[in-house]
Design an enzyme around this catalytic site. Structure first.
Site, mmCIF file in Angstrom:
data_model
loop_
_atom_site.group_PDB
_atom_site.id
_atom_site.type_symbol
_atom_site.label_atom_id
_atom_site.label_comp_id
_atom_site.label_asym_id
_atom_site.label_seq_id
_atom_site.Cartn_x
_atom_site.Cartn_y
_atom_site.Cartn_z
ATOM 1 N N LEU A 87 35.556 -23.531 39.151
ATOM 2 C CA LEU A 87 35.151 -23.914 37.784
ATOM 3 C C LEU A 87 33.679 -23.090 37.387
ATOM 4 C CD1 LEU A 87 35.817 -27.897 38.052
ATOM 5 C CD2 LEU A 87 37.115 -26.033 37.257
ATOM 6 N N GLU A 134 36.962 -28.349 31.541
ATOM 7 C CA GLU A 134 36.149 -27.644 32.466
ATOM 8 C C GLU A 134 34.795 -28.298 32.573
ATOM 9 O OE1 GLU A 134 36.437 -24.973 34.215
ATOM 10 O OE2 GLU A 134 38.264 -24.058 33.276
ATOM 11 N N GLY A 135 34.899 -29.700 32.501
ATOM 12 C CA GLY A 135 33.421 -30.664 32.490
ATOM 13 C C GLY A 135 33.314 -30.875 30.942
ATOM 14 N N GLY A 151 45.794 -27.190 39.216
ATOM 15 C CA GLY A 151 45.992 -28.547 39.076
ATOM 16 C C GLY A 151 44.833 -29.444 39.734
ATOM 17 N N LEU A 152 43.825 -29.673 38.998
ATOM 18 C CA LEU A 152 42.724 -30.362 39.567
ATOM 19 C C LEU A 152 42.793 -31.903 39.015
ATOM 20 C CD1 LEU A 152 40.040 -30.628 41.395
ATOM 21 C CD2 LEU A 152 38.766 -29.831 39.529
ATOM 22 N N ARG A 155 33.845 -21.632 33.689
ATOM 23 C CA ARG A 155 32.915 -22.101 32.618
ATOM 24 C C ARG A 155 31.858 -21.128 32.231
ATOM 25 N NH1 ARG A 155 31.081 -27.353 36.395
ATOM 26 N NH2 ARG A 155 32.698 -28.696 35.904
ATOM 27 N N SER A 193 42.291 -19.420 26.986
ATOM 28 C CA SER A 193 42.573 -20.273 28.193
ATOM 29 C C SER A 193 43.438 -19.614 29.101
ATOM 30 C CB SER A 193 43.217 -21.455 27.244
ATOM 31 O OG SER A 193 42.109 -22.557 27.403
ATOM 32 N N HIS A 249 31.221 -32.545 27.840
ATOM 33 C CA HIS A 249 29.884 -32.123 27.393
ATOM 34 C C HIS A 249 28.908 -33.172 27.843
ATOM 35 C CE1 HIS A 249 27.498 -30.311 24.271
ATOM 36 N NE2 HIS A 249 27.032 -31.355 23.612
#
Ligand code: TGC
Ligand code: FAD
Length: 390
Positions: free
Chosen positions: A245, A369-370, A135-136, A249, A96, A372
């Site tokens: 991203l 990161e989104g 920071g999102l 990802r 990470s 599932h």
């Protein structure tokens, strides 16, 4: 002692270049020497092992694909992926830190920043002298970052930044933060916020059962005066953070294979050594089924991910392909942790083996990161043309 032996059932190594193998092996050795001996303790204590930062920089984990003139290693995307695979074989939290630094901090500065910003920040980020965060996510806007309320106001000489971000990897000790905020017209802009700016604080988030060897926190902005030269000038809109991203990802897709490999390898070795009913449990059909299915799934993941890397090198990988790969690989790895844990019986729940730690880590990886679900909907939109998000 770390006895890890990487599975390569379909001889994927033959598809890798000498450089890929060199980079992969160097990271693998570094993980064995530096990460494996300390990671369980760091995880139990819920501490990010900061002393690893220098070594991460030395193996090229910070901005592997960033050009040499900005301090990067100028490696290709497969080398980047292999580094992430090996780091996550050690621990998702270590991967990470490298993902965030490379894809979420160096990448936007490289792609969207001014020449002055690139020269000022990239070389220091590559050596680990600066650590960055991204920071999102906000308390009320996770899967739907386009709704963010963090905002900037143009005050002539500077922007006034207000709002808050949460769940931010490395925020408690980061030197800089890439922050996404809306301007007065509602357009999303990227800013480089530096530790020490008045009104900027980074409280740590405690009590996590997952990614315990990674430091997570908030970003709080209370009338922070951000100099105009700190805005990323070359891209705005939600597409700017989403572009970062894609890169992160992609790295996670490789990383998840590393965690799965570690669990498979551990379970295989244990099953050959553990005797029950007078014979190794590896000789029992039920245990063989688990192990055979694990290596099958790892092999399938290795191949789609390698192919994704080839497409990424050619700048042809789509957002939807990256989503499919991240989603598939993280779920695959999580299932393998659960099966491997059972093969070890009671020993599987202890810190003597890495399986439970990987399992808990992957519960974050399947969400960040989104989620599932979000990645499934990205595939759904891509194949049907119908948007099921809203
Ligand atoms: P939507 O209307 O689809 O798109 C908005 C604009 O963005 C463009 N776009 C992209 N651009 C570049 N790359 C991509 N991958 C892009 N995807 C979309 C799109 O063309 C559009 O452009 P324009 O010019 O028309 O404005 O946006 P939406 O609001 O419907 O949301 C879509 C959705 C749900 C897929 C997206 O928002 C999403 O991916 N949500 C998940 C959020 C997420 O992944 N957050 C991650 C936070 S960072 C993190 O977790 C770090 S963990 C770090 C670690 O420790 O490793
Ligand atoms: P929500 O968006 O509230 O989702 C809750 C549930 O609803 C999920 O199951 C989701 O799949 C589902 N859902 C949401 N929308 C839909 C939909 N349209 N259709 C169907 N189901 C839906 N963020 C950063 O910006 N930077 C970081 O460095 C960072 N690091 C993180 C580190 C950790 C350890 C964790 C746990 C998170 C981190 N995140 C970071 C935040 C992460 O990206 C978000 O947690 C993630 O995007 C999901 O947002 P949420 O937690 O608000 O869940």
């Amino acid at each position: 002692m770390d006895l890890f032996q990487a599975p390569d059932y379909f001889k994927l190594d033959e598809l890798l270049s000498e450089e890929h193998k060199l980079v992969r092996n160097a990271t693998r050795e570094w993980v064995k020497k530096e990460v494996s001996p300390i990671i369980e303790d760091a995880c139990q204590k819920a501490e990010f092992p900061k002393h690893l930062i220098k070594g991460l920089a030395e193996v090229g984990a910070f901005g592997p694909y960033i050009p040499l003139n900005y301090g990067g290693a100028e490696l290709d995307q497969i080398s980047y992926g292999l580094i992430m695979q090996e780091l996550e074989r050690g621990d998702s939290g270590i991967r990470s830190t490298a993902s965030v630094q490379s894809s979420l901090v160096m990448y936007p500065i490289w792609k969207y920043g001014s020449e002055q910003q690139k020269k000022k920040y990239l070389p220091k980020l590559a050596t680990g002298e600066f650590i960055g965060c991204f920071g999102l996510t906000e308390p009320d806007f996770g899967s739907n970052p386009g709704g963010m309320v963090t905002n900037i106001k143009d005050e002539g000489d500077f922007f006034l930044l207000n709002g808050a971000k949460m769940w931010i990897s490395n925020s408690p000790f980061a030197d800089i933060a890439i922050v996404w905020a809306k301007n007065e017209e509602g357009r999303i802009k990227g800013l480089i916020v530096e530790r020490g700016m008045e009104g900027f604080s980074t409280p740590e988030t405690h009590g996590k059962w997952s990614l315990r060897a990674s430091s997570t926190g908030e970003l709080v902005f209370d009338n922070v005066k951000v100099p105009k030269e700190n805005i990323l000038p070359n891209k705005d809109g939600l597409g700017a953070p989403l572009g970062c991203l894609d890169s992160a990802r992609y790295g996670i897709a490789w990383g998840a294979i590393g965690a799965a490999m570690d669990c498979y390898d551990t379970a295989l070795r244990y099953s050959k050594e553990r005797i029950q009913f007078g014979k190794p449990i590896a000789s029992l059909q039920l245990q063989q089924k688990k192990l055979a299915e694990m290596i099958t799934e790892i092999t399938k993941a290795q191949f789609i991910t390698w192919r994704l890397g080839v497409l990424k090198n050619e700048d042809r990988a789509t957002t939807a392909q990256i989503s499919m790969c991240k989603r598939n690989n993280v779920e695959m790895a999580l299932k393998i942790t659960r099966e491997a844990r059972q093969i070890l019986g009671g020993m599987g729940i202890t810190g003597e083996y890495p399986i439970m730690r990987h399992m808990m880590n992957l519960e974050s990886v399947i969400t960040y990161e989104g989620t599932h679900d979000i990645h499934l909907l990205i595939t759904g939109l891509d194949i049907t043309g119908q948007n099921a998000f809203k």
